[in-house]
Design an enzyme around this catalytic site. Structure first.
Site, PDB file in Angstrom:
ATOM      1  CE  LYS A 189       1.465  12.490   6.434  1.00 38.17           C
ATOM      2  NZ  LYS A 189       1.537  11.935   5.117  1.00 38.17           N
ATOM      3  CD  GLU A 237      -2.626   1.352  -0.002  1.00 43.64           C
ATOM      4  OE1 GLU A 237      -3.293   0.436  -0.488  1.00 43.64           O
ATOM      5  OE2 GLU A 237      -2.513   2.467  -0.561  1.00 43.64           O
ATOM      6  CG  PHE A 276       8.709  13.344  -0.586  1.00 42.61           C
ATOM      7  CD1 PHE A 276       8.528  12.853   0.699  1.00 42.61           C
ATOM      8  CD2 PHE A 276       7.662  13.255  -1.478  1.00 42.61           C
ATOM      9  CE1 PHE A 276       7.323  12.290   1.087  1.00 42.61           C
ATOM     10  CE2 PHE A 276       6.449  12.688  -1.111  1.00 42.61           C
ATOM     11  CZ  PHE A 276       6.277  12.198   0.173  1.00 42.61           C
ATOM     12  CE  LYS A 278       5.027   1.188   1.788  1.00 42.78           C
ATOM     13  NZ  LYS A 278       4.208   2.350   1.541  1.00 42.78           N
ATOM     14  CE  LYS A 327       6.420   0.010   9.533  1.00 45.94           C
ATOM     15  NZ  LYS A 327       6.514  -0.569   8.221  1.00 45.94           N
ATOM     16  CB  CYS A 356       5.832   4.601   6.556  1.00 44.19           C
ATOM     17  SG  CYS A 356       4.222   3.828   6.744  1.00 44.19           S
ATOM     18  CE  LYS A 403       0.679  12.390  -0.251  1.00 46.77           C
ATOM     19  NZ  LYS A 403      -0.169  11.790  -1.275  1.00 46.77           N
ATOM     20  CD  GLU A 404      -0.402   7.679   9.272  1.00 50.05           C
ATOM     21  OE1 GLU A 404      -0.295   8.608  10.080  1.00 50.05           O
ATOM     22  OE2 GLU A 404       0.088   6.551   9.455  1.00 50.05           O
TER      23      GLU A 404
END
Ligand code: NAD
Length: 439
Positions: free
Chosen positions: A322, A149, A250, A205, A264, A261, A152-153
């Protein structure tokens, strides 16, 4: 189609709700009874724009169902999606216990045609491992697909509904057809579904997140250089980001990335490399720069006050990792607050939606600390009597403060801007001392 989603966190709930919105019947399974109760009462247990509405509509229409009982969800499912957490272990590698527990629990309930898809971010080889686990002692093979997946939050529903691409790792023809059908609302709109080997999909991913994190660390390293040589990183960023081959995304300097994410996944890629005797040096450096960037930011605060923060008060504006999320996992704010407290300072903390998570889960709002952490009602309440304002999360509502009001309520007019959202000249004109990143 009939679907089962294991895990109703950011990924599982968005996946379940969006698939239900497309007309599928979706059972969402979770072990967390409190979370399930909230969901059944129509409350989404975390902040995510647009999600509440989709969840409640589909729950009402009985396309979205919640349970803690695998027996209700698994036997009739065409596809079971594993969306549980894969947090980092001490050494940085991904902890697969939740994935393996979910697989073990569903195993006796799977019928021969069920396809199991792993949406959780998992190291290369996990699909093989889960497939072995599910098929041990079984005659007809259960197929396991990798379907990472990329949402993004803060933008999760839009990302899920309008993804740049869907990645599916499988070499099984039937699974390929089922996934083409499942994602046909996307492909009909022209969005890409990319089929590939399972191992390529699992790696995609980690490679995607590590590359995005690398861009953040790259501009952050340039910002450190800017500070030493008297250049302005905002000018450099515009100078390079307007090159279409590079782009602006970014590429924002600041106090580094956080969240559940990037940190980690970068570490897990480093660990994956080690397993295959390879030093993934770009990932290692990305991680190191991210750490350095936080440290440098705190050092700026410490240096400004001559190395002693005892008795000083800091307004911390923003704790979520964020904007547009209440997620505080690995948030840079936690590092900065912890260091200020260690150095003897006090903090007045504000965030539009993440304060509850900060109080409940940061591990900082406990015992003795509680006397030195004030939970503020708003941006200005945090700034009241503060010796400095420390901007950590670039919430839109923080971007245009009333400087006259700030001047009146703060003890000293000093701003540390961890995201470069303020204009240095404007602040200087208003009588503030300003410390940005790389400027
Ligand atoms: P999360 O921690 O928010 O949610 C995980 C949920 O799984 C929890 O509600 C937990 O109770 C439940 N759970 C754990 N074990 C279970 C079991 N055996 N049976 C049923 N439920 C169980 O996690 P998340 O942020 O949604 O992330 C899930 C995965 O997706 C991770 O691998 C993550 O790396 C990946 N991912 C996350 C994001 C993101 O933005 N959060 C984006 C892309 C991918």
């Amino acid at each position: 189609m009939r679907l089962a989603i294991i895990g109703t966190g950011y990924v599982g709930l968005v996946t379940g709700a969006c698939f239900a919105e497309m007309g599928n019947i979706v059972w969402c399974v979770d072990k967390d009874k409190k979370r399930l109760m909230e969901l059944k009462e129509g409350r989404v247990p975390f902040y995510e724009p647009q999600l509440s509405e989709i969840v409640s509509n589909n729950f009402r229409e009985k396309r979205l169902l919640f349970t803690d009982d695998y027996k209700k969800a698994i036997p009739d499912a065409d596809v079971v999606f594993i969306c549980v957490g894969t947090p980092p272990r001490e050494d940085g590698s991904a902890d697969l216990q939740y994935v393996l527990n979910a697989a073990s629990e569903m195993k006796p309930l799977l019928t021969n045609n069920t396809i199991v898809a792993i949406k959780s971010t998992v190291p290369v080889g996990t699909c093989d491992m889960v497939e072995d686990l599910l098929n041990k002692g079984r005659k007809k093979k259960i197929v396991v697909v990798s379907n990472p997946e990329f949402l993004k939050e803060g933008d999760a529903v839009r990302d899920f509904m309008y993804p740049d691409r869907v990645v599916v790792g499988t070499e099984d023809e039937r699974a390929r057809k089922v996934f083409l059908e499942l994602y046909s609302p996307y492909t009909k709109r022209g969005q890409a579904i990319i089929f590939m080997k399972r191992r390529s999909s699992e790696l995609t991913k980690y490679a995607a997140n590590s590359f995005l994190a690398l861009r953040v660390s790259f501009i952050n390293e340039i910002s450190m250089l800017c500070e030493r040589i008297g250049a302005d990183v905002e000018e450099v960023r515009r100078g390079i980001g307007t090159d279409r081959r590079i782009g602006m995304q970014f590429m924002y300097p600041g106090i580094g990335y956080g969240g559940s994410c990037f940190p980690k996944d970068v570490k897990a890629l480093i660990e994956l490399g080690k397993r295959y005797n390879m030093d993934i040096s770009t990932a290692r450096v990305t991680d190191r720069i991210n750490q350095l960037q936080r440290e440098n930011f705190f050092k700026k605060i410490l240096n400004r006050f001559g190395g002693r923060l005892t008795g000083l008060v800091f307004a911390i504006e923003g704790v979520s990792f964020k904007p547009n999320t209440d997620d505080i996992r690995e948030a840079p704010s936690l590092y900065v607050i912890a260091r200020i407290l260690e150095a003897g300072g006090k903090v007045r903390v504000f965030d539009p939606i993440a304060l509850k998570n900060f109080m409940d889960y940061s591990g900082l709002y406990t015992g003795e600390n509680k006397r030195r952490i004030y939970i503020a009602k708003d941006y200005y309440d945090a700034a009241r009597s503060a010796d400095a304002l420390v901007l950590i999360t670039e919430w839109n509502e923080f971007r245009r403060p009333d400087y006259r009001r700030l001047s009146k309520i703060m003890r000293r007019r000093i701003i540390f801007d961890g995201r470069n959202i303020y204009t240095k000249e404007v602040l200087l004109e208003n009588g503030f001392e300003y410390f940005g990143v790389g400027i």
